[in-house]
Design an enzyme around this catalytic site. Structure first.
Site, mmCIF file in Angstrom:
data_model
loop_
_atom_site.group_PDB
_atom_site.id
_atom_site.type_symbol
_atom_site.label_atom_id
_atom_site.label_comp_id
_atom_site.label_asym_id
_atom_site.label_seq_id
_atom_site.Cartn_x
_atom_site.Cartn_y
_atom_site.Cartn_z
ATOM 1 N N LYS A 3 22.669 -45.300 -48.617
ATOM 2 C CA LYS A 3 23.692 -45.619 -47.291
ATOM 3 C C LYS A 3 24.635 -44.219 -47.347
ATOM 4 C CE LYS A 3 24.697 -49.022 -44.931
ATOM 5 N NZ LYS A 3 23.756 -49.158 -44.359
ATOM 6 N N THR A 15 19.765 -50.576 -47.758
ATOM 7 C CA THR A 15 21.327 -49.040 -47.949
ATOM 8 C C THR A 15 22.018 -50.202 -47.853
ATOM 9 O OG1 THR A 15 21.274 -49.129 -45.363
ATOM 10 C CG2 THR A 15 19.853 -47.986 -47.396
ATOM 11 N N ASP A 16 21.986 -51.235 -47.574
ATOM 12 C CA ASP A 16 23.256 -52.223 -46.977
ATOM 13 C C ASP A 16 24.267 -52.762 -48.474
ATOM 14 O OD1 ASP A 16 24.911 -53.764 -44.832
ATOM 15 O OD2 ASP A 16 24.007 -55.860 -46.168
ATOM 16 N N PHE A 36 37.079 -3.012 -45.558
ATOM 17 C CA PHE A 36 35.571 -2.551 -45.133
ATOM 18 C C PHE A 36 35.010 -2.193 -45.137
ATOM 19 C CE2 PHE A 36 31.438 -4.089 -43.935
ATOM 20 C CZ PHE A 36 30.530 -4.367 -44.565
ATOM 21 N N ARG A 46 42.371 -4.734 -43.274
ATOM 22 C CA ARG A 46 41.806 -5.958 -42.551
ATOM 23 C C ARG A 46 42.337 -7.033 -42.757
ATOM 24 N NH1 ARG A 46 35.580 -6.767 -43.149
ATOM 25 N NH2 ARG A 46 35.458 -7.289 -45.497
ATOM 26 N N GLN A 96 32.254 -10.347 -49.608
ATOM 27 C CA GLN A 96 30.832 -10.171 -50.553
ATOM 28 C C GLN A 96 31.279 -10.325 -52.076
ATOM 29 O OE1 GLN A 96 30.298 -8.649 -48.299
ATOM 30 N NE2 GLN A 96 27.902 -9.317 -47.395
ATOM 31 N N ASN A 117 32.909 -15.255 -43.387
ATOM 32 C CA ASN A 117 34.291 -14.671 -42.630
ATOM 33 C C ASN A 117 34.719 -14.669 -41.493
ATOM 34 O OD1 ASN A 117 35.258 -12.189 -42.202
ATOM 35 N ND2 ASN A 117 33.978 -10.416 -42.517
ATOM 36 N N HIS A 161 36.485 -14.087 -38.619
ATOM 37 C CA HIS A 161 36.928 -12.497 -37.581
ATOM 38 C C HIS A 161 38.316 -12.621 -37.341
ATOM 39 C CE1 HIS A 161 32.931 -11.003 -39.001
ATOM 40 N NE2 HIS A 161 32.760 -11.630 -38.518
#
Ligand SMILES: O=c1[nH]c(=O)c2[nH]c(=O)[nH]c2[nH]1
Length: 296
Positions: free
Chosen positions: A12, A57-58, A157, A174, A217, A243, A245
């Site tokens: 479940k 699943t119940d 970067f 940045r 990274q 990332n 931006h």
């Protein structure tokens, strides 16, 4: 040529459970999303529709609620209790996987004090675990998701190669923003999971904040390295860090300069930076990561 049944599991997914601890007038709430899955010999159900091996699943959902009756505790402990129960329940059930997400709630401040029984959601961040039982052998991943962080400087970067499609400018200043998803694999069980979680979350945040980043990274690796350095009980950590931006807006059409202050926060596309940091002598992961999609 024969067609055969391959690996399978069933359970479940996303059982929403809220436990209220009323043992004192200062209530405590635990808000979880629990997914269980069983592994074992379920070939007959798939091949012929014979459900004699199917713990429904119940019933799995009901077990989650029943096990919460007397409290939940740390999500890793709750996952282990459930996983052990399922893996022990019938001879043909050889393993179980329990994945839990925990939503944070903070007390509403009233007159400068936290209210006894009124809360506000702590945001989109979740604490997570994936507990796997292979027979009686437990494997525990802990983690977090939805931890959105940003630094407004201290990130550059540059130095990337340029081909005919490379248009990105190099930058020495940045915005660096991401939403951290991390899972760390623990050696053994019986840890102080709550304390460990708080410490690792702090290390991830402090490293993100204090590292002068040359690439997302590098930030990812340093965050993982700091966790492994501080915590020998962590064998490996996997992270997924989009990332997010932030593009400098061109204000020239309006006769204005933009001294690195006005940005367009793009929601897509985003760079997707993912990686694993691990000890070279880490014990085998076994099935710990089985059916954990992507990196984490
Ligand atoms: O930290 C970054 N890593 C990349 O791989 C990348 N690629 C890109 O366009 N910007 C960035 N930033």
């Amino acid at each position: 040529m024969a067609i055969v049944l391959g690996p399978n599991q069933f359970g479940k997914a996303e059982v929403r459970l809220v436990h209220v601890d009323r043992s004192t007038p200062v209530h405590r709430i635990t808000d979880l999303n629990v997914s269980s899955a069983l592994r074992g010999d379920f070939a007959d159900a798939h091949l012929t529709g014979d459900n004699a091996h199917i713990l429904t699943t119940d019933a799995q959902k009901n077990t989650v609620y029943a096990f919460a009756r007397d409290g939940v505790g740390e999500i890793e402990e709750f996952g282990l209790r459930l996983g052990r129960h399922f893996a022990d329940s019938f001879p043909w059930i050889t393993g179980a996987r329990v994945e839990i997400e925990q939503y944070g709630w903070e007390r509403i401040e009233v007159g400068g004090a936290g209210h006894d029984h009124a809360f506000r959601r702590a945001g989109a961040e979740r604490r997570t675990t994936v507990v796997t039982l292979e027979g009686t052998t437990p494997y525990v991943l802990s983690g977090l998701a939805g931890l959105v962080v940003l630094k407004s400087t201290g990130s550059e970067f540059s130095g990337f190669p340029r081909d005919r499609y490379t248009t990105l400018s190099e930058t020495t200043d940045r915005i660096l923003a991401t939403e951290v998803t991390a899972r760390w694999r623990l050696v053994g069980v019986g840890h102080d999971y709550g304390k460990l979680f708080a410490s690792i979350r702090t290390i991830l945040l402090e490293t993100f904040a204090s590292l002068h980043s040359l690439a997302l990274q590098q930030t990812l690796y340093k965050m993982g390295e700091a966790v492994l350095t501080a915590h020998p009980e962590v064998a490996e950590i996997r992270m997924s860090m989009p990332n997010k931006h932030h593009f400098l807006v061109d204000l020239e059409p309006y006769g204005l300069d933009n001294p690195n202050t006005v940005f367009y926060a793009a929601d897509r596309p985003y760079g997707k930076i993912e990686g694993t940091v691990l000890r070279d002598d880490a014990p085998p992961a076994g099935p710990a990561w089985l059916t954990v999609p992507g990196f984490c």
